[in-house]
Motif scaffolding. Structure first.
Motif, PDB file in Angstrom:
ATOM      1  N   ALA A   1       9.928  -1.721  -4.980  1.00 61.55           N
ATOM      2  CA  ALA A   1       9.990  -2.899  -4.241  1.00 61.55           C
ATOM      3  C   ALA A   1       9.256  -4.052  -4.973  1.00 61.55           C
ATOM      4  O   ALA A   1       7.998  -3.963  -5.326  1.00 61.55           O
ATOM      5  CB  ALA A   1       9.575  -2.810  -2.724  1.00 61.55           C
ATOM      6  N   LYS A   2      10.228  -5.023  -5.106  1.00 64.29           N
ATOM      7  CA  LYS A   2       9.631  -6.224  -6.073  1.00 64.29           C
ATOM      8  C   LYS A   2       9.543  -7.552  -5.176  1.00 64.29           C
ATOM      9  O   LYS A   2      10.501  -7.699  -4.537  1.00 64.29           O
ATOM     10  CB  LYS A   2      10.176  -6.454  -7.358  1.00 64.29           C
ATOM     11  CG  LYS A   2       9.981  -5.262  -8.396  1.00 64.29           C
ATOM     12  CD  LYS A   2      10.656  -5.632  -9.587  1.00 64.29           C
ATOM     13  CE  LYS A   2      10.343  -4.789 -10.709  1.00 64.29           C
ATOM     14  NZ  LYS A   2      11.046  -4.771 -12.156  1.00 64.29           N
ATOM     15  N   ALA A   3       8.661  -8.395  -5.434  1.00 61.00           N
ATOM     16  CA  ALA A   3       8.354  -9.862  -4.811  1.00 61.00           C
ATOM     17  C   ALA A   3       9.381 -10.268  -5.705  1.00 61.00           C
ATOM     18  O   ALA A   3      10.096 -10.094  -6.754  1.00 61.00           O
ATOM     19  CB  ALA A   3       7.018 -10.439  -4.816  1.00 61.00           C
TER      20      ALA A   3
ATOM     21  N   PHE B   1       6.722 -14.501  -8.202  1.00 60.37           N
ATOM     22  CA  PHE B   1       5.380 -13.891  -7.662  1.00 60.37           C
ATOM     23  C   PHE B   1       5.058 -12.770  -8.453  1.00 60.37           C
ATOM     24  O   PHE B   1       4.078 -11.879  -7.926  1.00 60.37           O
ATOM     25  CB  PHE B   1       5.433 -13.777  -6.329  1.00 60.37           C
ATOM     26  CG  PHE B   1       5.371 -14.864  -5.371  1.00 60.37           C
ATOM     27  CD1 PHE B   1       4.619 -15.985  -5.853  1.00 60.37           C
ATOM     28  CD2 PHE B   1       6.153 -15.122  -4.154  1.00 60.37           C
ATOM     29  CE1 PHE B   1       4.722 -17.345  -5.192  1.00 60.37           C
ATOM     30  CE2 PHE B   1       6.020 -16.295  -3.599  1.00 60.37           C
ATOM     31  CZ  PHE B   1       5.428 -17.229  -3.970  1.00 60.37           C
TER      32      PHE B   1
ATOM     33  N   LEU C   1       1.844 -12.307  -9.784  1.00 64.14           N
ATOM     34  CA  LEU C   1       0.707 -11.662  -8.789  1.00 64.14           C
ATOM     35  C   LEU C   1       0.642 -10.322  -8.490  1.00 64.14           C
ATOM     36  O   LEU C   1      -0.443  -9.670  -8.338  1.00 64.14           O
ATOM     37  CB  LEU C   1       0.840 -12.632  -7.713  1.00 64.14           C
ATOM     38  CG  LEU C   1      -0.414 -12.990  -6.577  1.00 64.14           C
ATOM     39  CD1 LEU C   1      -1.143 -13.758  -7.408  1.00 64.14           C
ATOM     40  CD2 LEU C   1       0.248 -13.994  -5.603  1.00 64.14           C
ATOM     41  N   GLN C   2       1.773  -9.846  -8.376  1.00 65.33           N
ATOM     42  CA  GLN C   2       1.971  -8.227  -8.189  1.00 65.33           C
ATOM     43  C   GLN C   2       1.447  -7.634  -9.353  1.00 65.33           C
ATOM     44  O   GLN C   2       1.117  -6.462  -9.025  1.00 65.33           O
ATOM     45  CB  GLN C   2       3.390  -8.007  -7.985  1.00 65.33           C
ATOM     46  CG  GLN C   2       3.603  -6.781  -7.075  1.00 65.33           C
ATOM     47  CD  GLN C   2       5.439  -6.696  -6.852  1.00 65.33           C
ATOM     48  OE1 GLN C   2       5.932  -7.367  -6.910  1.00 65.33           O
ATOM     49  NE2 GLN C   2       5.797  -5.551  -6.545  1.00 65.33           N
TER      50      GLN C   2
ATOM     51  N   LEU D   1      -2.139  -7.321  -8.874  1.00 68.23           N
ATOM     52  CA  LEU D   1      -2.659  -6.480  -8.087  1.00 68.23           C
ATOM     53  C   LEU D   1      -2.596  -4.995  -8.616  1.00 68.23           C
ATOM     54  O   LEU D   1      -3.241  -4.313  -8.272  1.00 68.23           O
ATOM     55  CB  LEU D   1      -1.820  -6.484  -6.767  1.00 68.23           C
ATOM     56  CG  LEU D   1      -2.184  -7.662  -5.907  1.00 68.23           C
ATOM     57  CD1 LEU D   1      -1.201  -8.047  -4.968  1.00 68.23           C
ATOM     58  CD2 LEU D   1      -3.526  -7.230  -5.225  1.00 68.23           C
TER      59      LEU D   1
ATOM     60  N   PRO E   1      -7.855  -5.663  -5.412  1.00 65.11           N
ATOM     61  CA  PRO E   1      -7.205  -6.659  -4.666  1.00 65.11           C
ATOM     62  C   PRO E   1      -7.894  -7.711  -4.325  1.00 65.11           C
ATOM     63  O   PRO E   1      -7.194  -8.961  -4.437  1.00 65.11           O
ATOM     64  CB  PRO E   1      -6.845  -5.914  -2.953  1.00 65.11           C
ATOM     65  CG  PRO E   1      -6.991  -4.473  -3.281  1.00 65.11           C
ATOM     66  CD  PRO E   1      -7.818  -4.228  -4.657  1.00 65.11           C
TER      67      PRO E   1
ATOM     68  N   VAL F   1      -7.286 -12.606  -4.369  1.00 58.53           N
ATOM     69  CA  VAL F   1      -8.055 -13.741  -3.837  1.00 58.53           C
ATOM     70  C   VAL F   1      -8.634 -14.648  -5.168  1.00 58.53           C
ATOM     71  O   VAL F   1      -8.415 -15.929  -5.043  1.00 58.53           O
ATOM     72  CB  VAL F   1      -9.156 -13.416  -2.919  1.00 58.53           C
ATOM     73  CG1 VAL F   1      -9.740 -14.352  -2.361  1.00 58.53           C
ATOM     74  CG2 VAL F   1      -8.669 -12.512  -1.910  1.00 58.53           C
TER      75      VAL F   1
END
Lengths: 187, 243
Positions: free
Chosen positions: A91-93, A97, A100-101, A104, A109, A114
């Protein structure tokens, strides 16, 4: 270009050029003395219409042709209707993004979600206020250009990795590049 | 209008009067006419009358800002067309996309244009930012315009992200699920902002409604206002020009 400007400057200092179109304000008190004009006014200008408008028109036209050509050839993706019971793997953004994934995947996290993005976002907004160097010449801006290039390289690399090299469970995957019969990342 | 025009064909004279009332100047045969044309035409007026030759070299700007704006317009027009058919409801969204693709005339190509232009705009806006950085064009007096530019980049990403959900297929729903999960790590505001954005804990009808409203009204309007300020400041501060 720089050479051209400096040759104009020298010629003007030598009194060979006294006026240059409308950009130089001439008056009796000025034309009698050799002029030293601010570099800004030495630059040659052209009327926006048609010079700039023409370029904008051509650029727009080229983009329109490109868009139409791509859109006639390649269809926008549309998979099966949404089903919250079936999770695709991976499952990908959306691709922008995926950096960012990817972060992570590699860092805890709080760091990846952040601290890093926060630093990039705040740093990006504050760029003009943090950079106190008045020069715009690349040779005077080695640090700024170096830091920004690190950001650009990492952003592009992470997006490419996330898009191409991440397969099932978001683990490393060569299939999209090398081809792998029977495996399809788009569930 | 010259006195000779009264002897012309009256229809021609009327046509030329109407034309002249809309376009106050002819083609830019001289610099003076060109300057007056730029000043008196609303659309040309967002430009300065004169620009530095080095500032409009294609190799300097790469046309990236202009192309971003062009893509925004292309997206607005194709998006308007898609809105005629799209239904923002969990039960009907997917079918309405199918209708756009297979029933509406030119619907497929319109949707393709909208999709690819959106991806292209994310790229051109980001490259525009990189171009401005590498040329140091954010330095005084243009500091605040850089800040507006970063806001515009954020708006572009949010526009793309909110549009991503609308087809309501597996790609859309799961990309938004993963994407909004990325944001939940923020301290305190993280989970709350995700809840506010989705209007619940999962991607459902409330999320679709919110994303739709943000996508077709709120974000384009905010983006448009920011763009107007962005362009106005470019015009007032002048173009940076060659290094």
């Amino acid at each position: 270009m720089a050479q051209e400007a400096s040759s104009v400057r020298n010629a003007r200092r030598a009194g060979m050029i006294t006026t240059r179109g409308h950009t130089v304000r001439t008056g009796p008190e000025l034309s009698s003395t050799p002029m030293v004009v601010r570099s800004r006014e030495e630059e040659e200008t052209v009327v926006t219409f048609p010079h700039l408008v023409w370029k904008e028109f051509l650029a727009g036209l080229a983009m329109m042709v490109f868009l139409l050509a791509v859109s006639v050839q390649i269809n926008a993706p549309l998979l099966q209707p949404a089903n919250t019971a079936v999770t695709p793997n991976p499952a990908k953004a959306p691709w922008y993004f995926l950096g960012l994934q990817e972060l992570l995947e590699r860092f805890p996290p709080v760091m990846a979600g952040v601290i890093f993005p926060g630093m990039v976002l705040v740093g990006m907004v504050l760029v003009p206020y943090l950079d106190r160097n008045p020069s715009r010449r690349p040779e005077d801006r080695k640090l700024a250009i170096g830091l920004f290039t690190v950001y650009v390289t990492m952003a592009v690399a992470f997006v490419i990795i996330g898009t191409v090299f991440r397969g099932p469970n978001f683990s490393w995957y060569w299939g999209q590049v090398l081809g792998h019969p029977g495996l399809n990342s788009k569930v | 209008m010259s006195s000779g025009s009264y002897e012309q064909n009256p229809i021609k004279a009327f046509a030329s009067e109407v034309w002249g009332s809309v376009f106050r100047h002819g083609l830019p045969t001289t610099d003076k006419v060109a300057a007056r044309t730029a000043l008196t035409n609303f659309f040309l007026h967002i430009h300065p009358v004169r620009v530095k030759k080095s500032a409009i070299r294609v190799s300097y700007t790469l046309c990236l800002g202009g192309l971003s704006f062009f893509l925004f317009i292309a997206l607005t027009i194709s998006g308007l067309f898609l809105m005629f058919y799209y239904i923002p409801s969990v039960g009907q969204a997917y079918q309405s996309i199918k209708d756009i693709q297979y029933v509406a005339t030119f619907g497929l190509v319109m949707r393709n244009i909208h999709r690819w232009a959106a991806h292209a705009m994310v790229i051109t806006v980001w490259l525009h930012m990189a171009r401005v950085f590498y040329q140091g064009a954010y330095k005084p007096p243009r500091q605040f315009n850089w800040v507006i530019g970063t806001a515009l980049l954020l708006i572009t990403l949010l526009l793309s992200f909110t549009g991503y959900l609308l087809p309501w297929d597996q790609l859309a729903v799961w990309a938004i699920t993963v994407g909004t999960n990325l944001g939940k790590y923020g301290p305190i505001v993280g989970p709350v902002s995700r809840y506010i954005m989705l209007g619940g804990r999962n991607v459902g009808q409330s999320a679709l409604t919110r994303f739709y409203v943000l996508h077709v009204i709120a974000l384009p309007l905010i983006g448009f206002v920011l763009m107007v300020i962005h362009f106005w400041r470019v015009r007032k501060d002048g173009f940076t020009g060659g290094l």
